[in-house]
Design an enzyme around this catalytic site. Sequence first.
Site, mmCIF file in Angstrom:
data_model
loop_
_atom_site.group_PDB
_atom_site.id
_atom_site.type_symbol
_atom_site.label_atom_id
_atom_site.label_comp_id
_atom_site.label_asym_id
_atom_site.label_seq_id
_atom_site.Cartn_x
_atom_site.Cartn_y
_atom_site.Cartn_z
ATOM 1 N N ASP A 99 0.847 -1.181 0.000
ATOM 2 C CA ASP A 99 0.000 0.000 0.000
ATOM 3 C C ASP A 99 0.896 1.250 0.000
ATOM 4 O O ASP A 99 1.753 1.395 -0.863
ATOM 5 C CB ASP A 99 -0.948 -0.076 1.206
ATOM 6 C CG ASP A 99 -1.981 1.032 1.244
ATOM 7 O OD1 ASP A 99 -2.948 0.965 0.474
ATOM 8 O OD2 ASP A 99 -1.808 1.967 2.045
ATOM 9 N N TYR A 209 -1.265 11.408 2.488
ATOM 10 C CA TYR A 209 -2.140 11.715 1.356
ATOM 11 C C TYR A 209 -2.024 13.179 0.948
ATOM 12 O O TYR A 209 -2.046 13.501 -0.247
ATOM 13 C CB TYR A 209 -3.593 11.366 1.711
ATOM 14 C CG TYR A 209 -3.831 9.880 1.686
ATOM 15 C CD1 TYR A 209 -4.353 9.257 0.558
ATOM 16 C CD2 TYR A 209 -3.492 9.086 2.781
ATOM 17 C CE1 TYR A 209 -4.541 7.895 0.518
ATOM 18 C CE2 TYR A 209 -3.676 7.716 2.752
ATOM 19 C CZ TYR A 209 -4.201 7.119 1.613
ATOM 20 O OH TYR A 209 -4.374 5.764 1.576
ATOM 21 N N HIS A 266 -7.232 -6.624 0.084
ATOM 22 C CA HIS A 266 -6.142 -5.662 -0.014
ATOM 23 C C HIS A 266 -5.029 -5.892 1.002
ATOM 24 O O HIS A 266 -3.870 -5.589 0.735
ATOM 25 C CB HIS A 266 -6.716 -4.255 0.166
ATOM 26 C CG HIS A 266 -5.709 -3.162 0.110
ATOM 27 N ND1 HIS A 266 -4.902 -2.928 -0.986
ATOM 28 C CD2 HIS A 266 -5.356 -2.216 1.034
ATOM 29 C CE1 HIS A 266 -4.115 -1.891 -0.748
ATOM 30 N NE2 HIS A 266 -4.374 -1.447 0.467
#
Length: 294
Positions: A99, A209, A266
């Site tokens: 990730d 982010y 995931h």
Amino acid sequence: MTRGSSPIRVRLPGYVINCVVAGQGPAVLLLHGWPQTAHAWREVVPLLADRYTVVAPDLPGFGASSRPDGGYDKRTVASTLARLMAALGLTRYHLVGHDVGGQVAYPLAALYPESVRSLTFVEAGIPGLGESLAAANPLTGGSWHFGFNMVPDLPEFLLAGRERGYLEFMFRRDTVGLYVTGAIDDAAMDVYARALAAPGAVRAIMAYYRALPIDIADNRELCAAGPLRMPALVVGARHGVGLGWLDTVQEAVADVSARWVEECGHYVPEERPAELARLLAEAWQEVESRDRHE
């Protein structure tokens, strides 16, 4: 040298990095994903430690590592982790990122190619390359949380006292979540919730982010310098992101292979740790055999 699996704290200029160092043999660096900590590798580390020296840090801003005011662009994080490995006396290593850990892994390999023997992206890729921008747009099938996490101040306000609920939504109810539903059990959820509830933690992990515009520009600049020469493996989960980021890695690395993990969502390190450990060991053995014959 054999090392234990208890966490240690490594002091670097401007940072303290909490990490697990275990095993003996060729070095490997495991970078966890968002919104987790090095606890995500808890089942993988012992599977590798009989043949490898495994380093699994809490990324800066996560878990028990420092949460500085800035420096969450992936290029800066990568430089910090390179200093971590140097401080541990590990100058050559296999690099794995799940990730957001994969987003850190690319600039680390690009900036320190003499240190990185191989590069593995697990449900991850390189922002700014290929078709990656669609991943941040829910109207094109991307995830809603990119936009939410990038909004200044709002996540900090809304998640205060609700950290566990947010994590449970991400892990158990989001469209790209767990397929093996018990892989992140209540005990693991407690670990992640405590970490996220620590002072400054939401701010710090959202900064990964909020730094994406910088990362995109940095990645395009690094890619323009030419493809990386160490071999790269992209691991996709059948019920996760899959190989949706494969094109980003192919744009940046000359030698790329891909593998699927079936019956998995995931969170591959927790859902299918044995299969992931096997894929990693096979890839590393091939690299080490190639190195011996060169």
